[in-house]
Write a protein that holds these residues in place. Structure first.
Motif, mmCIF file in Angstrom:
data_model
loop_
_atom_site.group_PDB
_atom_site.id
_atom_site.type_symbol
_atom_site.label_atom_id
_atom_site.label_comp_id
_atom_site.label_asym_id
_atom_site.label_seq_id
_atom_site.Cartn_x
_atom_site.Cartn_y
_atom_site.Cartn_z
ATOM 1 N N ALA A 137 0.786 -1.092 0.079
ATOM 2 C CA ALA A 137 -0.127 0.147 -0.246
ATOM 3 C C ALA A 137 0.835 1.385 0.060
ATOM 4 O O ALA A 137 0.486 2.363 -0.685
ATOM 5 N N ARG A 138 2.063 1.338 0.712
ATOM 6 C CA ARG A 138 2.916 2.405 0.839
ATOM 7 C C ARG A 138 3.952 2.422 -0.695
ATOM 8 O O ARG A 138 4.286 3.546 -0.679
ATOM 9 N N GLY A 139 3.906 1.458 -1.173
ATOM 10 C CA GLY A 139 5.032 1.409 -2.176
ATOM 11 C C GLY A 139 6.093 0.466 -1.851
ATOM 12 O O GLY A 139 6.799 0.944 -0.749
ATOM 13 N N THR A 140 6.536 -0.400 -2.623
ATOM 14 C CA THR A 140 8.018 -1.116 -2.491
ATOM 15 C C THR A 140 8.419 -1.819 -3.373
ATOM 16 O O THR A 140 7.759 -2.061 -4.477
ATOM 17 N N GLY A 141 9.351 -2.410 -3.635
ATOM 18 C CA GLY A 141 10.063 -3.311 -4.332
ATOM 19 C C GLY A 141 10.057 -4.737 -3.868
ATOM 20 O O GLY A 141 9.307 -4.981 -3.098
ATOM 21 N N ILE A 142 10.817 -5.544 -4.472
ATOM 22 C CA ILE A 142 10.667 -7.178 -4.146
ATOM 23 C C ILE A 142 11.108 -7.192 -2.663
ATOM 24 O O ILE A 142 10.650 -8.163 -2.059
ATOM 25 N N ASN A 143 12.041 -6.433 -2.283
ATOM 26 C CA ASN A 143 12.401 -6.614 -0.753
ATOM 27 C C ASN A 143 11.355 -6.464 0.108
ATOM 28 O O ASN A 143 11.379 -6.988 1.234
ATOM 29 N N LEU A 145 8.339 -7.361 -0.265
ATOM 30 C CA LEU A 145 7.556 -8.552 -0.238
ATOM 31 C C LEU A 145 8.012 -9.797 0.621
ATOM 32 O O LEU A 145 7.457 -10.657 0.637
ATOM 33 N N LYS A 146 9.245 -9.563 1.156
ATOM 34 C CA LYS A 146 9.717 -10.648 1.803
ATOM 35 C C LYS A 146 9.109 -10.530 3.373
ATOM 36 O O LYS A 146 9.785 -11.735 4.133
ATOM 37 N N GLY A 147 8.209 -9.721 3.660
ATOM 38 C CA GLY A 147 7.689 -9.935 4.970
ATOM 39 C C GLY A 147 8.641 -9.560 6.105
ATOM 40 O O GLY A 147 9.469 -8.539 6.040
ATOM 41 N N ILE A 148 8.576 -10.397 7.070
ATOM 42 C CA ILE A 148 9.337 -10.042 8.389
ATOM 43 C C ILE A 148 10.337 -11.157 8.416
ATOM 44 O O ILE A 148 10.034 -12.449 8.314
ATOM 45 N N PRO A 149 11.751 -10.830 8.673
ATOM 46 C CA PRO A 149 12.758 -12.025 8.407
ATOM 47 C C PRO A 149 12.523 -12.754 9.819
ATOM 48 O O PRO A 149 12.325 -12.191 10.925
ATOM 49 N N GLU A 150 12.981 -13.947 9.885
ATOM 50 C CA GLU A 150 12.717 -14.834 10.843
ATOM 51 C C GLU A 150 13.944 -14.626 11.853
ATOM 52 O O GLU A 150 13.861 -14.838 13.108
ATOM 53 N N LYS A 151 15.116 -13.932 11.496
ATOM 54 C CA LYS A 151 16.317 -13.808 12.079
ATOM 55 C C LYS A 151 17.144 -12.667 11.316
ATOM 56 O O LYS A 151 17.434 -12.593 10.338
ATOM 57 N N THR A 152 17.360 -11.456 12.150
ATOM 58 C CA THR A 152 18.150 -10.431 11.645
ATOM 59 C C THR A 152 19.217 -10.039 12.886
ATOM 60 O O THR A 152 18.648 -9.718 13.921
ATOM 61 N N GLU A 153 20.299 -10.103 12.541
ATOM 62 C CA GLU A 153 21.404 -9.993 13.518
ATOM 63 C C GLU A 153 21.170 -10.689 14.749
ATOM 64 O O GLU A 153 21.143 -11.956 15.092
ATOM 65 N N ASN A 154 20.735 -10.012 15.942
ATOM 66 C CA ASN A 154 20.619 -10.380 16.963
ATOM 67 C C ASN A 154 19.102 -10.453 17.666
ATOM 68 O O ASN A 154 18.627 -10.549 18.690
ATOM 69 N N ILE A 155 18.241 -10.212 16.487
ATOM 70 C CA ILE A 155 16.707 -10.306 16.767
ATOM 71 C C ILE A 155 16.126 -11.592 16.435
ATOM 72 O O ILE A 155 16.316 -12.107 15.091
ATOM 73 N N VAL A 156 15.440 -12.143 17.054
ATOM 74 C CA VAL A 156 14.749 -13.658 16.322
ATOM 75 C C VAL A 156 13.184 -13.680 16.823
ATOM 76 O O VAL A 156 12.839 -13.026 17.785
ATOM 77 N N ARG A 157 12.683 -14.128 15.757
ATOM 78 C CA ARG A 157 11.177 -14.196 15.743
ATOM 79 C C ARG A 157 10.726 -15.714 15.536
ATOM 80 O O ARG A 157 10.143 -16.200 14.322
ATOM 81 N N SER A 218 8.501 -17.238 1.096
ATOM 82 C CA SER A 218 9.947 -18.273 0.590
ATOM 83 C C SER A 218 10.363 -18.038 -0.754
ATOM 84 O O SER A 218 11.657 -17.783 -1.062
ATOM 85 N N ASN A 219 9.430 -17.708 -1.837
ATOM 86 C CA ASN A 219 9.710 -17.462 -3.048
ATOM 87 C C ASN A 219 10.327 -16.094 -3.219
ATOM 88 O O ASN A 219 11.411 -15.881 -4.205
ATOM 89 N N PHE A 220 9.897 -15.183 -2.776
ATOM 90 C CA PHE A 220 10.250 -13.717 -2.982
ATOM 91 C C PHE A 220 11.633 -13.717 -2.306
ATOM 92 O O PHE A 220 12.614 -13.003 -2.752
ATOM 93 N N LYS A 221 11.887 -14.386 -1.326
ATOM 94 C CA LYS A 221 13.205 -14.185 -0.794
ATOM 95 C C LYS A 221 14.355 -14.596 -1.697
ATOM 96 O O LYS A 221 15.477 -13.978 -1.941
ATOM 97 N N GLU A 222 13.969 -15.886 -2.352
ATOM 98 C CA GLU A 222 14.857 -16.395 -3.242
ATOM 99 C C GLU A 222 15.161 -15.607 -4.680
ATOM 100 O O GLU A 222 16.203 -15.108 -4.978
#
Length: 439
Positions: A137-143, A145-157, A218-222
């Motif tokens: 809705a706000r405008g985005t590229g393919i990145n 569409l990857k949603g929320i990462p399961e792990k980024t640096e020291n943050i885990v979901r 998963s597809n968008f990430k690849e």
């Protein structure tokens, strides 16, 4: 759910039982269920609760509940109260953004001061769906569409593979008590509106909406990785660094078919937005003004003849140096000074001068408009700006050009480029100084 939870942690190497975890706990069903899953799994964790005091007694009750939960689970509890309104006014932020900044800044402090390995949050599959819709809705590229990462640096979901429905079922089955934030039931906020109004209607048509989105992610990430690898290669081809300045090859850039995507990928990390990217493209395609400036919060971009230059906006301006003796001159960190008796060939980066011709105090300063000198080997005077133009220097090199000025006001050396003919050495003697620019 417990088995799937622990299996996913091991499969995706999110963390282990040897790690020290800090769980962000609100008192709501998601974070409370996550706390119980971690406890049953035998993980080492503590709870951290933010009291934003936005809901009066309800906020105090949330904190009391989380503190009591920590006692039941036998884990350490941290809490902190925040003045969100004051922070909003001071930093001109929305309540949501202010709360987010305050929350994560405090989490960083806790992690640093208590040696936690990871911050754990209770984001789940429904959050992924909502985030992708918001990004679209706000405008985005393919990145986006990857949603929320399961792990980024020291943050885990670790709950991203679970839907809200699964979390609710688990809480009911295990008879887990939790708090309900009534503000989450108000559709006036963007995310709540999607959660309460839009997504339920979509689920009537697509009951497995969350799982479908997880598969898409998963597809968008690849696919995003392929695109990012391509863009990173272009960045390496087009962008180089010279001191504090990044140099972008404008000639090669203009030949790219995906000009907007490539340029934005390169300059976005420097703080430039997409509208600025479009303006820059317009300028270089139409051969706009050389020297045109664009500013981001932390960088300045200058368009030159054949290149685009980016440098930090932090003031790196050179402070004028007043030098009272040769011993002081020898302490300058960017000039090497040697006593010599004879010399052969000199480059523009060097100056040889008789000591007695230096009239102290001498000055090292940035060039000024109207500066004139007699270039070595020439009879007449020349503007320093014309010399630099002849040298085909870029805007930043011209801006940072330094002058060695004698005590009588005459220019002795355009440092790094040309010495003055009036100070040339006609014959060897024992009172010579050789100055060399250190790069």
């Amino acid at each position: 759910m417990q088995k799937k939870f622990e299996s996913n942690i091991v499969k995706n190497q999110l963390f282990s039982k040897h790690h020290s975890l800090l769980l962000a706990i609100s008192g709501g069903i998601d974070s409370v269920v996550l706390a119980h899953l971690l406890k049953k799994g035998g993980f080492n964790f503590s709870l951290a609760h933010c009291n934003f005091k936005l809901r009066a007694k309800e906020s105090e009750a949330d904190e009391a509940f989380c503190k009591e939960l920590s006692k039941k689970l036998g884990v350490t509890f941290y809490s902190k109260a925040f003045d969100v309104d004051a922070y909003c006014k001071k930093n001109k932020l929305s309540i949501q953004m202010a709360a987010r900044e305050l929350r994560y800044n405090w989490f960083k402090e806790l992690i640093k001061n208590n040696n936690f390995n990871y911050l754990v949050t209770a984001h789940h599959a429904n959050d992924v769906v909502e985030t992708i819709f918001i990004n679209l809705a706000r405008g985005t590229g393919i990145n986006g569409l990857k949603g929320i990462p399961e792990k980024t640096e020291n943050i885990v979901r670790p709950l991203l593979h679970f839907t809200k429905e699964e979390i609710v079922v688990f809480a009911e089955k295990e008879k887990i008590a939790f708090r309900t934030d009534k503000s989450n039931l108000e559709a006036k906020y963007e995310r709540n509106f999607l959660r309460l109004k839009i997504i339920p209607e979509l689920k009537k048509i697509h009951p497995n909406l969350e799982q479908t989105f997880l598969n898409n992610v998963s597809n968008f990430k690849e696919e995003a990785q392929i695109v990012n690898d391509f863009l990173e290669e272009k960045r390496k081809q087009l962008l180089t660094k010279k001191g504090e300045v990044f140099v972008l090859d404008k000639i090669l850039l203009k030949k790219e078919k995906q000009l907007k995507t490539i340029l934005h990928y390169i300059i976005e990390p420097f703080g430039f937005n997409i509208s600025q990217t479009i303006d820059i493209i317009t300028n270089i395609k139409e051969n706009g003004n050389v020297g045109k400036l664009f500013n981001s919060p932390n960088h300045t971009l200058t368009i030159d003849r054949d290149f685009i230059f980016l440098k930090p906006s932090v003031n790196f301006s050179f402070e004028t140096l007043i030098i009272h003796s040769i011993s002081e001159l020898k302490k300058i960190d960017f000039i090497q000074v040697k006593d010599i008796k004879e010399f052969n060939h000199l480059t523009g980066k060097e100056l040889v001068i008789e000591k007695e011709k230096l009239i102290f105090p001498i000055t090292i300063r940035l060039k000024k408009n109207g500066d004139k000198f007699k270039p070595f080997g020439m009879k007449g005077f020349k503007l320093v700006s014309d010399l630099l133009k002849d040298q085909k220097l870029n805007a930043f090199e011209k801006e940072n050009c330094k002058i060695l000025e004698n005590g009588n006001g005459e220019i002795v050396w355009v440092i790094g480029y040309r010495s003055d003919d009036r100070y040339k050495v006609t014959e060897p003697n024992n009172k010579l100084l050789k100055l060399s620019l250190i790069e």
